[in-house]
Design a protein around this motif. Structure first.
Motif, short mmCIF file in Angstrom:
data_model
loop_
_atom_site.label_atom_id
_atom_site.label_comp_id
_atom_site.label_asym_id
_atom_site.label_seq_id
_atom_site.Cartn_x
_atom_site.Cartn_y
_atom_site.Cartn_z
N SER A 66 7.13 -27.23 10.71
CA SER A 66 7.80 -25.89 10.98
C SER A 66 6.99 -24.94 9.97
N VAL A 67 6.29 -25.52 8.91
CA VAL A 67 5.15 -24.98 7.88
C VAL A 67 4.14 -24.56 8.84
N GLU A 68 3.53 -25.41 9.58
CA GLU A 68 2.25 -25.26 10.26
C GLU A 68 2.48 -24.31 11.38
N ALA A 69 3.62 -24.22 12.01
CA ALA A 69 4.03 -23.04 13.01
C ALA A 69 4.00 -21.75 12.20
N ILE A 70 4.79 -21.81 11.18
CA ILE A 70 4.75 -20.54 10.43
C ILE A 70 3.25 -19.92 9.78
N ARG A 71 2.54 -21.01 9.31
CA ARG A 71 1.10 -20.56 9.35
C ARG A 71 0.10 -20.01 10.26
N LYS A 72 0.63 -20.68 11.66
CA LYS A 72 -0.31 -20.29 12.63
C LYS A 72 0.34 -18.72 13.01
N ASN A 73 1.72 -18.56 12.94
CA ASN A 73 2.15 -17.48 13.37
C ASN A 73 1.57 -16.21 12.29
N LEU A 74 1.54 -16.68 11.29
CA LEU A 74 0.99 -15.54 10.06
C LEU A 74 -0.42 -15.29 10.40
N ILE A 75 -1.10 -16.33 10.70
CA ILE A 75 -2.73 -16.20 11.05
C ILE A 75 -2.74 -15.09 12.12
N TYR A 76 -1.84 -15.24 13.07
CA TYR A 76 -1.86 -14.69 14.36
C TYR A 76 -1.57 -12.90 14.05
N LEU A 77 -0.61 -12.95 13.29
CA LEU A 77 -0.13 -11.64 12.86
C LEU A 77 -1.16 -10.89 12.06
N LYS A 78 -1.76 -11.61 11.13
CA LYS A 78 -2.93 -10.98 10.34
C LYS A 78 -4.03 -10.68 11.09
N ASN A 79 -4.25 -11.53 12.44
CA ASN A 79 -5.37 -10.87 13.22
C ASN A 79 -5.12 -9.36 14.04
N ARG A 80 -3.74 -9.75 14.47
CA ARG A 80 -3.31 -8.67 15.32
C ARG A 80 -3.21 -7.17 14.33
N GLU A 81 -2.99 -7.46 13.05
CA GLU A 81 -2.86 -6.48 12.28
C GLU A 81 -4.29 -5.64 11.88
#
Length: 127
Positions: A66-81
């Motif tokens: 779950s932590v790895e999935a959240i980390r990947k999602n945060l990286i994706y959101l950071k790139n989109r931002e």
């Protein structure tokens, strides 16, 4: 219903639906769809049997996933931002240049109109 996450993964997706038995009346048919991906889609029972783990260690592995999935999602959101910020800054710069050009055209047209009117009135000998 859980929260909806937007993941973009390339590839083909296949979902099969069928009606079992001899159903003549399909109007009363209800279909439930449980679509899982990422950590939720992993078969944790087989992981526990394969690695001979149980209890706390299995829960820790689930949390790690779950932590790895959240980390990947945060990286994706950071790139989109970052992409959206860059688009916004480019749009802002274009709007500023367009405003300055519009102001310049208005000033130029006003100066030309005043010059033309002065010339017109001098030719008519009104001034």
């Amino acid at each position: 219903m859980g929260s909806l996450h937007h993941y973009h993964r390339d590839g083909n997706y296949l979902a099969c639906f069928w009606i079992g038995g001899q159903h003549q009346e399909a109007a009363g048919l209800t279909i439930g769809l449980d679509w899982k991906m990422g950590v939720a889609a992993k078969d944790w029972d087989s992981v526990a049997k394969k690695d001979k783990i149980e209890g706390v260690e299995l829960e820790l592995r689930k949390l790690e996933g779950s932590v790895e999935a959240i980390r990947k999602n945060l990286i994706y959101l950071k790139n989109r931002e970052a992409e959206m910020r860059e688009v916004s800054e480019n749009t802002n710069a274009r709007v500023a240049w367009f405003s300055l050009m519009s102001l310049g055209v208005c000033i130029l047209v006003s100066v030309l109109q005043v010059a033309y009117l002065q010339l017109f009135f001098h030719k008519r000998k009104l001034i």
